[in-house]
Every structure is written in structure tokens, then in C-alpha cells.
Design a protein around this motif. Structure first.
Motif, short mmCIF file in Angstrom:
data_model
loop_
_atom_site.label_atom_id
_atom_site.label_comp_id
_atom_site.label_asym_id
_atom_site.label_seq_id
_atom_site.Cartn_x
_atom_site.Cartn_y
_atom_site.Cartn_z
N ILE A 1 12.40 -2.36 2.64
CA ILE A 1 12.37 -3.83 2.77
C ILE A 1 11.74 -4.12 4.14
O ILE A 1 12.26 -3.67 5.16
N THR A 2 10.63 -4.82 4.14
CA THR A 2 9.82 -4.93 5.36
C THR A 2 9.69 -6.36 5.84
O THR A 2 9.21 -7.23 5.11
N GLU A 3 10.08 -6.60 7.08
CA GLU A 3 9.98 -7.95 7.65
C GLU A 3 8.53 -8.41 7.67
O GLU A 3 7.63 -7.64 8.04
N GLY A 4 8.32 -9.68 7.32
CA GLY A 4 6.95 -10.22 7.32
C GLY A 4 6.32 -10.20 5.93
O GLY A 4 5.39 -10.94 5.66
N GLN A 5 6.84 -9.33 5.06
CA GLN A 5 6.33 -9.29 3.68
C GLN A 5 7.00 -10.41 2.87
O GLN A 5 7.97 -11.01 3.31
N PHE A 6 6.48 -10.63 1.67
CA PHE A 6 7.03 -11.71 0.83
C PHE A 6 7.91 -11.15 -0.28
O PHE A 6 7.57 -10.14 -0.89
N VAL A 7 9.01 -11.84 -0.53
CA VAL A 7 9.80 -11.57 -1.73
C VAL A 7 9.53 -12.76 -2.66
O VAL A 7 9.47 -13.90 -2.22
N ALA A 8 9.29 -12.47 -3.93
CA ALA A 8 9.03 -13.54 -4.91
C ALA A 8 10.05 -13.42 -6.03
O ALA A 8 10.41 -12.31 -6.43
N TRP A 9 10.52 -14.57 -6.53
CA TRP A 9 11.51 -14.51 -7.62
C TRP A 9 11.05 -15.30 -8.84
O TRP A 9 10.31 -16.27 -8.72
N TYR A 10 11.51 -14.83 -9.98
CA TYR A 10 11.04 -15.31 -11.28
C TYR A 10 12.22 -15.65 -12.18
O TYR A 10 13.30 -15.08 -12.05
N GLN A 11 11.97 -16.54 -13.14
CA GLN A 11 12.85 -16.70 -14.30
C GLN A 11 11.97 -16.33 -15.48
O GLN A 11 10.96 -16.99 -15.73
N GLU A 12 12.34 -15.25 -16.17
CA GLU A 12 11.48 -14.66 -17.21
C GLU A 12 10.09 -14.40 -16.60
O GLU A 12 10.00 -13.68 -15.63
N ASP A 13 9.02 -15.02 -17.19
CA ASP A 13 7.70 -14.70 -16.62
C ASP A 13 7.16 -15.82 -15.72
O ASP A 13 5.99 -15.87 -15.41
N GLU A 14 8.06 -16.71 -15.28
CA GLU A 14 7.63 -17.79 -14.40
C GLU A 14 8.05 -17.52 -12.96
O GLU A 14 9.23 -17.30 -12.67
N LEU A 15 7.07 -17.54 -12.04
CA LEU A 15 7.36 -17.38 -10.63
C LEU A 15 7.82 -18.74 -10.10
O LEU A 15 7.09 -19.71 -10.16
N ILE A 16 9.04 -18.80 -9.57
CA ILE A 16 9.57 -20.12 -9.18
C ILE A 16 9.69 -20.30 -7.67
O ILE A 16 9.86 -21.41 -7.19
N GLY A 17 9.63 -19.20 -6.91
CA GLY A 17 9.73 -19.36 -5.46
C GLY A 17 9.48 -18.06 -4.73
O GLY A 17 9.34 -17.00 -5.33
N SER A 18 9.44 -18.15 -3.39
CA SER A 18 9.17 -16.97 -2.58
C SER A 18 9.59 -17.24 -1.13
O SER A 18 9.91 -18.38 -0.78
N GLY A 19 9.60 -16.20 -0.34
CA GLY A 19 9.92 -16.38 1.08
C GLY A 19 9.51 -15.18 1.87
O GLY A 19 9.25 -14.10 1.32
N VAL A 20 9.44 -15.36 3.19
CA VAL A 20 9.09 -14.25 4.09
C VAL A 20 10.37 -13.51 4.45
O VAL A 20 11.36 -14.14 4.87
N ILE A 21 10.36 -12.21 4.28
CA ILE A 21 11.54 -11.39 4.61
C ILE A 21 11.73 -11.42 6.12
O ILE A 21 10.80 -11.13 6.87
N SER A 22 12.94 -11.77 6.57
CA SER A 22 13.14 -11.91 8.02
C SER A 22 14.03 -10.80 8.56
O SER A 22 14.52 -9.98 7.81
#
Length: 395
Positions: free
Chosen positions: A374-395
Motif C-alpha cells: 500500500i503506497t502513499e500517493g497512489q490512488f485507491v478506487a472503489w466500485y459497486q459491481e462494475d461502476e467506479l463510484i469514487g477514489s482517493g489518494v492513499i495518505s
């Protein structure tokens, strides 16, 4: 007739994008974005922009659409390259492709397209978009591409509703093989061209040399941490709240020189990233060494043997409020709420079951299984089924 401006990159995906839109009856204009001038750090035969712009021009001529080149290198340097230097300097690892989409293709480029009277911009991304009504309001959904092997929704995880409303992804319903087939049938010069690798628009870059333009080399120690040290066997305390547990599990291991032994030297901790195996230049260990932590303050790289080293794994990460982004603003969580999702912390990683927990300061993402590096500065993205609904920068 609606006008669409296609970001023609000189690759097969954007070529077929332009062809399909023309077939669908849109007025199509091709625009090539020139974003980089410095060839000294580019592995030039991998992605020379000159060849790419020539290929884009030939595709436009073949399709009979207007074509021009726009120079966005100043914006690119300011918004992407300077940001990258800044993040590496802090010991974080940015994702330039995600940023490039948010800041360049769907912002600077989109504004140019709109100033040229475009109704939409289109790109050759393998993802889909649809529009639904939610509480009487149009909501645009960002969906994974049909080709699971090529799905690029992760790279678009920072797009907004406004950006999505003006965007088309014509190849999202196709497999890569079908895209190449269409290009062959239409005799497009890009039909067999191999996909470019490396940084969005720059091509393959020798990262240390690229970073050395700003971040000077600085000799430091490479330390190997044994998998048997006591801190990996810490007992889990009992927690008074879920938030306390999440804070504990998201905390990374802190290392000192005395925790391991020096096995080599490096040219600068800021050139390395967690999970990295290549470029350490240390041999003679039973299993290869992986970077488990970098400390840019002391300029030390901590490593561990083998990809199952305990220093690489944890299952909770945190995102600060100012680095949290919802594609689906209507679904965002309030403090104290949680949501079951599927999530990934890097492109092409299989989606994993996770729970989002919203707190006052930000949001925890708790995975069902341990995640490697798990790397700071990279993005985590989350989905419901096949829809991407949000993301954030790993801190």
C-alpha cells in the motif's frame, strides 16, 4: 450534428474512436496533444511524439476529418511533472496517468475543445459511461470497459460529473482484438501499432534520470529487515471503538537502522517506491529483496526478502478529506457511515472486497484480505459491481 473533438494520440484505440464516431454521424475533429519536449530522459524509440503525431495526422486524412496539434507542454509540466517531483521529494509515489486524465485530457484539453464549439470530447479509453436519473437529476455513471483485460476505468477515477457529462468512450463496449480488427478493415496505419508504455504522453522514461532533473542523487544505505523481528509479532490490543482499530491497522511500521543490517547503497531514497524489486543492485540473498519502506528524511531504504515479507502487507488504508473524491456525489458517505464496496489500489489489480468507513478527518478503506505494498500517493478506487463510484489518494 453534434461536434466531437477526439484526442488522437497516434495509437489504434483513439484512431478507431474517431472512426466509430464518424460512422455514428458526429462531426469529428482530431486533436493531437503535444505535452513533452525533453527527449533526454525518454527512451526514445518507445514513444517518440513526432511519429505519433504523424500517425495521428495520417489517420485523420484517411478518415477525412480536420486535424490539428495543440501544445500543452507548459500545463503538463506545471500540473503533472512538477507535482510528481514534489510528491517523490516527500517520499510519496504519484500516479501520473490518473492525474493526466484529471488535469490535462479532461480539463485543459476539454476546455480547448469546448472553445472550438465541441459538444463532447472523446478518448480511446476502455471504459463506458451511461446516464441515469437519481432524484429527478441526471447522474453519469463511469463503468468498467467490456474487455476485462484492458479496463481503464481506474485511470479515470478522479473524473467529475461535469467532466463525464461532456465525454464519450466509444470503444468501451469492444474488446481490444475487435478494435484492431476494425482498424485493419479500415486500413488505418495504426492497426498493428503496439501500445505505448510508460508515462501518459511522455512515453517510457528512465525514472531515476527523469527525477534527477530536480531531485539530486544522494548516497544512502539499503537496510534489510528480517521477517522475524518482534514488531511483526505485536499483539493486537482490545479497542474501545472501530475507529481506534482502523487507526491501529492502517498505521505503517516504523523502522530504525538497528532493526536490520546494511546490505548496500543507493543514490536517493526518493527514487524508490514500496514494493519495488528492480534497481536495488543487491544480490546474494536466498530470495530477492523488495522495498518495504523508504525514509526520505534519513535517506534510508528498508527492504525485506521475498514477496511475502510481512513488512509489505496491511489491510487498512486512510484517505484525508481533501484527497477524497466521489464520482457519484449522490452516494458519498457522511461521518459515521460505512459502505460495502469492491476496491483496488493499482491498475490491473483484481477488485477486492472492502468496507469504507467515513470519519471526521477522512475515510478508511478496510480490505477483506491483506494488500501488498500500500503506497502513499497512489490512488485507491472503489466500485459497486462494475461502476467506479469514487477514489482517493492513499495518505
Amino acid at each position: 450534428m453534434k461536434r466531437v473533438i477526439v484526442g488522437l494520440s497516434g495509437g489504434v484505440d483513439s484512431s478507431v474512436t474517431a472512426y466509430l464516431l464518424k460512422e455514428q454521424g458526429y462531426e469529428v475533429i482530431g486533436l493531437f496533444m503535444k505535452n513533452w519536449h525533453d527527449d533526454s530522459v525518454t527512451i526514445s524509440d518507445e514513444c517518440p511524439w513526432l511519429d505519433d503525431s504523424n500517425d495521428a495526422l495520417l489517420v485523420a486524412e484517411k478518415l477525412g476529418i480536420p486535424f490539428q496539434t495543440v501544445d500543452l507542454s507548459e500545463d503538463y509540466k506545471e500540473r503533472i511533472v512538477d507535482y510528481m517531483f514534489n510528491e517523490y521529494e516527500k517520499g510519496r509515489t504519484p500516479n501520473p496517468d490518473v492525474l493526466c486524465n484529471r488535469e490535462i485530457k479532461f480539463d485543459v484539453f476539454l476546455k480547448i475543445a469546448l472553445s472550438l464549439g465541441a459538444d463532447y470530447v472523446a478518448t480511446g479509453h476502455y471504459c463506458r459511461k451511461d446516464t441515469i436519473l437519481s432524484e429527478g437529476k441526471e447522474v453519469h455513471r463511469l463503468l468498467a470497459g467490456k474487455d476485462g483485460n484492458k479496463d481503464q476505468s481506474y485511470f479515470l477515477c478522479q473524473l467529475s460529473q461535469d467532466q463525464l457529462s461532456k465525454t464519450l468512450f466509444p470503444i468501451g463496449e469492444l474488446l481490444k482484438s475487435e478494435v484492431r480488427e476494425i482498424a485493419k478493415e479500415q486500413n488505418l496505419i495504426t492497426a498493428d501499432k503496439k501500445d505505448s508504455q510508460g508515462l501518459c504522453f511522455i512515453g517510457k522514461v528512465r525514472l531515476p534520470e527523469f527525477l534527477q532533473q530536480k531531485l539530486k542523487p544522494k548516497k544512502g544505505k539499503i537496510v534489510e529487515i528480517p521477517a522475524s523481528i518482534a514488531k511483526y509479532k505485536k499483539t493486537i490490543p482490545s479497542f474501545v471503538s472501530k475507529e481506534e482499530e482502523l487507526l491501529f491497522k492502517s498505521s505503517k511500521y516504523e523502522y530504525q537502522l538497528s532493526d536490520g543490517h546494511v546490505v548496500g547503497e543507493h543514490q536517493g531514497a526518493h527514487y524508490f517506491t514500496k514494493g519495488q524489486r528492480k534497481g536495488l543492485g543487491v544480490g546474494g540473498t536466498p530470495e530477492p529483496l523488495f522495498v518495504i519502506e523508504t525514509d526520505v528524511d534519513t535517506n534510508i531504504i528498508y527492504t525485506g526478502q521475498g514477496k511475502s515479507h510481512p513488512g509489505l502487507y496491511r489491510n487498512v488504508l486512510f484517505i484525508r478529506n481533501d484527497e477524497l473524491h466521489w464520482v457519484r456525489e449522490d452516494l458519498q458517505l457522511k461521518e459515521g457511515e460505512k459502505m460495502n464496496v469492491l476496491a483496488r489500489i493499482r491498475y490491473r489489480q483484481p477488485l477486492d472486497i472492502a468496507v469504507l468507513h467515513k470519519t471526521k478527518e477522512g475515510m478508511y478503506v478496510e480490505f477483506e484480505t491483506d494488500q501488498s505494498a500500500i503506497t502513499e500517493g497512489q490512488f485507491v478506487a472503489w466500485y459497486q459491481e462494475d461502476e467506479l463510484i469514487g477514489s482517493g489518494v492513499i495518505s
